[in-house]
Scaffold this motif. Structure first.
Motif, short mmCIF file in Angstrom:
data_model
loop_
_atom_site.label_atom_id
_atom_site.label_comp_id
_atom_site.label_asym_id
_atom_site.label_seq_id
_atom_site.Cartn_x
_atom_site.Cartn_y
_atom_site.Cartn_z
N THR A 196 18.40 -18.01 -19.69
CA THR A 196 19.98 -18.00 -19.69
C THR A 196 20.41 -17.39 -21.00
O THR A 196 21.71 -16.98 -20.98
CB THR A 196 20.54 -19.48 -19.42
OG1 THR A 196 20.23 -20.30 -20.47
CG2 THR A 196 20.14 -20.09 -18.22
N TYR A 197 19.74 -17.41 -22.11
CA TYR A 197 20.14 -16.72 -23.21
C TYR A 197 20.36 -15.08 -22.98
O TYR A 197 21.31 -14.60 -23.46
CB TYR A 197 19.20 -16.84 -24.28
CG TYR A 197 19.29 -16.14 -25.67
CD1 TYR A 197 20.18 -16.73 -26.67
CD2 TYR A 197 18.74 -14.83 -26.00
CE1 TYR A 197 20.73 -15.75 -27.71
CE2 TYR A 197 18.84 -14.05 -26.95
CZ TYR A 197 19.92 -14.60 -27.89
OH TYR A 197 20.17 -13.79 -28.83
N GLU A 199 20.97 -13.75 -20.19
CA GLU A 199 21.83 -13.65 -19.04
C GLU A 199 23.33 -13.87 -19.65
O GLU A 199 24.34 -13.41 -19.09
CB GLU A 199 21.65 -14.46 -18.03
CG GLU A 199 20.38 -14.14 -17.37
CD GLU A 199 20.28 -12.92 -16.34
OE1 GLU A 199 21.26 -12.74 -15.84
OE2 GLU A 199 19.27 -12.36 -16.53
N ALA A 200 23.43 -14.38 -20.78
CA ALA A 200 24.72 -15.15 -21.11
C ALA A 200 25.63 -13.74 -21.78
O ALA A 200 25.29 -13.00 -22.16
CB ALA A 200 24.73 -15.98 -22.45
N VAL A 201 26.86 -13.95 -21.16
CA VAL A 201 28.02 -12.94 -21.66
C VAL A 201 28.47 -13.21 -23.05
O VAL A 201 28.49 -12.26 -23.85
CB VAL A 201 29.34 -13.25 -20.88
CG1 VAL A 201 30.48 -12.54 -21.47
CG2 VAL A 201 29.03 -13.14 -19.38
N LYS A 202 28.12 -14.41 -23.77
CA LYS A 202 28.67 -14.58 -25.28
C LYS A 202 27.17 -15.32 -25.59
O LYS A 202 26.87 -16.42 -25.23
CB LYS A 202 29.99 -15.22 -25.27
CG LYS A 202 29.91 -15.70 -26.84
CD LYS A 202 31.07 -16.63 -26.90
CE LYS A 202 31.58 -16.97 -28.58
NZ LYS A 202 32.56 -17.85 -28.60
N LYS A 203 26.75 -14.80 -26.84
CA LYS A 203 25.47 -15.54 -27.26
C LYS A 203 25.54 -15.10 -28.93
O LYS A 203 26.10 -14.19 -29.56
CB LYS A 203 24.27 -15.04 -26.64
CG LYS A 203 23.66 -13.19 -26.88
CD LYS A 203 22.67 -12.97 -26.19
CE LYS A 203 22.43 -12.90 -24.79
NZ LYS A 203 23.39 -11.54 -24.11
N SER A 235 24.14 -18.08 -10.80
CA SER A 235 25.39 -18.22 -11.45
C SER A 235 25.79 -17.50 -12.77
O SER A 235 24.67 -17.31 -13.56
CB SER A 235 25.46 -19.69 -11.79
OG SER A 235 25.61 -20.54 -10.63
N GLU A 236 26.92 -17.33 -12.98
CA GLU A 236 27.21 -16.57 -14.32
C GLU A 236 27.12 -17.58 -15.40
O GLU A 236 27.66 -18.58 -15.44
CB GLU A 236 28.70 -15.90 -14.12
CG GLU A 236 29.08 -15.15 -15.68
CD GLU A 236 30.47 -14.59 -15.64
OE1 GLU A 236 30.61 -13.54 -15.26
OE2 GLU A 236 31.31 -15.55 -16.09
N LYS A 238 28.44 -18.07 -19.08
CA LYS A 238 29.43 -17.71 -19.79
C LYS A 238 29.14 -17.56 -21.21
O LYS A 238 29.21 -16.85 -21.91
CB LYS A 238 30.50 -18.90 -19.63
CG LYS A 238 31.26 -18.74 -18.34
CD LYS A 238 32.21 -19.78 -18.37
CE LYS A 238 33.36 -19.71 -19.12
NZ LYS A 238 34.57 -20.42 -19.14
N SER A 239 28.15 -18.65 -21.58
CA SER A 239 27.71 -18.63 -23.01
C SER A 239 26.46 -19.44 -23.39
O SER A 239 26.15 -20.31 -22.62
CB SER A 239 28.66 -19.28 -23.90
OG SER A 239 28.93 -20.54 -23.74
N SER A 240 25.78 -19.04 -24.30
CA SER A 240 24.73 -19.69 -24.80
C SER A 240 24.59 -19.68 -26.35
O SER A 240 24.84 -18.57 -26.86
CB SER A 240 23.30 -18.72 -24.28
OG SER A 240 22.16 -19.57 -25.07
#
Length: 262
Positions: A196-197, A199-203, A235-236, A238-240
């Motif tokens: 998920t890191y 894939e995250a939009v914000k990280k 699923s999207e 959003k952030s990690s």
């Protein structure tokens, strides 16, 4: 939905009760749906409350602290092995709402609770909206460890999760650095799960361990990303964000946590 994972190093930290209360405060403020915890300890000598739970069980006390703050979480805890001769060490999950199912299962070569490399996972299954989702708290071993190799533990974990046929999140301390090629992290990604890191939009930088910790002596002193949340979901993310690292909340363990929003 917001998720958190943390290796809490429980009852081995200075000012442990204050750090636990701070963890409860952050969980309350951030309103996580599920919190996966590793190195959830209790003293062997403590009085039994019920089943395997003793008076000083870290997740039991944490759950009571959350109740004092006015929020209701329940938990499941599973005993892996004896730690440092004085602890029952395990994994646990805090969660909101009602369960469909929960269990703990040994993975890997050994089921000997007197051996410190023995591993289990803790799993809960719950309805989120109209979807059944499985959540796992994992504290895995090391790549090509002759006593209880990571790859065997992972094979059993993934086989179990896939057979259930649900969306799932694998959360925890995987003891394999994402920055090392050709070892456990790369092997994990061959299993069809997503980090998920990534894939995250914000990280952020993702670092969860700044240097040497127990179990890594003589292996790698560099900053590491060994705590993860993996999923088979589309699923999207959003952030990690790394949390409890001194930049984003106070440090409360020898690991930093990972929080995601979906």
């Amino acid at each position: 939905m917001k998720l958190l994972t943390l290796n809490c190093h429980s009852w081995q930290e200075k000012d442990q009760l204050e750090k636990m209360k701070y963890l409860a405060k952050v969980i309350f403020e951030e309103n996580y749906e599920v919190v996966a915890l590793q190195e959830v300890n209790q003293l062997i000598e403590d009085k039994i409350l019920y089943d395997d739970i003793r008076e000083g069980n870290f997740i039991d006390i944490l759950c009571k602290e959350l109740k004092k703050l006015g929020v209701e979480y329940s938990y499941r805890w599973d005993y892996h092995h004896v730690g440092y001769d004085v602890f029952h060490e395990g994994t646990g999950i805090l969660f909101k709402g009602e369960l469909k199912e929960s269990l703990g299962k040994f993975i890997g070569k050994t089921k000997d609770t007197n051996f410190w490399k023995t591993r289990k996972f803790t799993m809960i299954s719950k309805l989120v909206g109209d979807v059944v989702i499985d959540f796992y708290s994992c504290h895995m071993g090391w790549w090509k460890d002759s006593d209880n190799p990571f790859e065997e533990q992972l094979d059993e974990l993934i086989e179990f999760a896939n057979k259930r046929g649900n969306i799932y999140f694998l959360m925890g301390d995987f003891n394999n650095d994402a920055n090392i090629r050709g070892e456990g992290y790369d092997y994990l990604l061959t299993k069809g799960v997503k980090d998920t890191y990534l894939e995250a939009v914000k990280k952020d930088d993702g670092i969860t361990v700044p240097g040497v910790i127990a179990g890594w002596e003589g292996k790698c002193s560099n900053p590491k990303r060994i705590d993860f949340i993996f999923t088979n979901s589309e699923s999207e993310i959003k952030s990690s964000e790394v949390i409890f690292n001194g930049k984003n909340k106070e440090i409360i363990s020898d690991h930093f946590g990972v929080a995601i929003e979906i």
